[in-house]
Design an enzyme around this catalytic site. Structure first.
Site: not given
Length: 252
Positions: A13, A94, A144, A157
């Site tokens: 996804r 990923n 990120s 994170y």
């Protein structure tokens, strides 16, 4: 011309799916991993095959570090069965999850899960697959934009993604003798189902992020996959050891 093979973790996804499709469009065969979304992963396989490429979906829970050795056995078998080889060319790390966890509410269990998924599994999956990666291959780690600009609730994170960025530079140095390049791609805010579709489900957040971005919108999955395809192309070869932010120019 020898067919190239990519392994993309978390390819059922969102960004991983788009990466897989863009690589297939470029002429690359693809192995994707999924955790629980088997049916979605098989649909991605069908879409890749529609480009005339080979594709396989394998289950992998990157939170379970003990499963990595078994995964190496499975992928070695798949490579031999489907491609008559023991090697592949591109590793794209990923797979990941999102969670908004305020610092004062963070638990050790939260920390350990984020560490396993976003750093420890990347480190050791890369180590274990490195003997299978062809010389002059590519390794791309997904980080990120939150390692550069701060988002409340992302302290765990972003810290793990920061570790990935440091790891990427060290890895590029250590595998350079084999002609393998290693880079890190850092997407900005993307409208997918990541972190329970936090951007898509919150118009106020989406508006704020759009207004903070030079191009005036949040990202889409299709903004990212082509960058991966480029880095895996012959034209992307001289880029090495770099953090590439793909954020439309947020928080400039």
């Amino acid at each position: 011309m020898t067919t190239k093979i990519a392994l993309i973790t978390g390819g059922s996804r969102g960004l991983g799916k788009n990466m897989a499709l863009r690589l297939a469009e470029q002429g690359t065969d693809v192995i994707i991993t999924y955790n629980t979304q088997r049916e979605e992963a098989l649909e991605v396989v069908k879409s890749i095959e529609a480009f005339g490429r080979k594709a396989v979906a394998l289950q992998l829970d990157v939170n379970n570090i003990d499963d990595l050795d078994g995964f190496i056995v499975r992928i070695t078998s798949i490579l031999n069965e489907n491609w008559s080889t023991s090697n592949f060319d591109f590793l794209i790390n990923n797979a990941g999850i999102g969670a908004t966890i305020p610092f004062l509410e963070a638990t050790e269990a939260d920390f350990d899960k984020m560490m396993n998924i976003h750093f420890k599994s990347v480190y050791f999956l890369t180590q274990k697959t490195l003997p299978l990666i062809n010389n002059e291959g590519r390794i791309i780690n997904v980080s990120s934009g939150t390692t550069r600009f701060c988002v409340p609730g992302y302290s765990i994170y972003a810290s793990m993604k920061g570790a990935i960025e440091t790891f990427t530079r060290y890895l590029a140095k250590e595998v350079g003798a084999r002609g393998i390049t290693v880079n890190v791609l850092a997407p900005g805010p993307i409208e997918t189902d990541f972190n329970s579709a936090a951007i898509r489900n919150n118009p106020q957040m989406k508006g704020f992020l759009s207004n903070s971005t030079a191009l005036g919108r949040v990202g889409e999955a299709n903004d990212i996959g082509g960058i991966i395809a480029f880095l895996c192309s012959k034209d992307g070869y001289w880029i090495n050891g770099q953090r590439i932010e793909a954020s439309g120019g947020i928080s400039l």
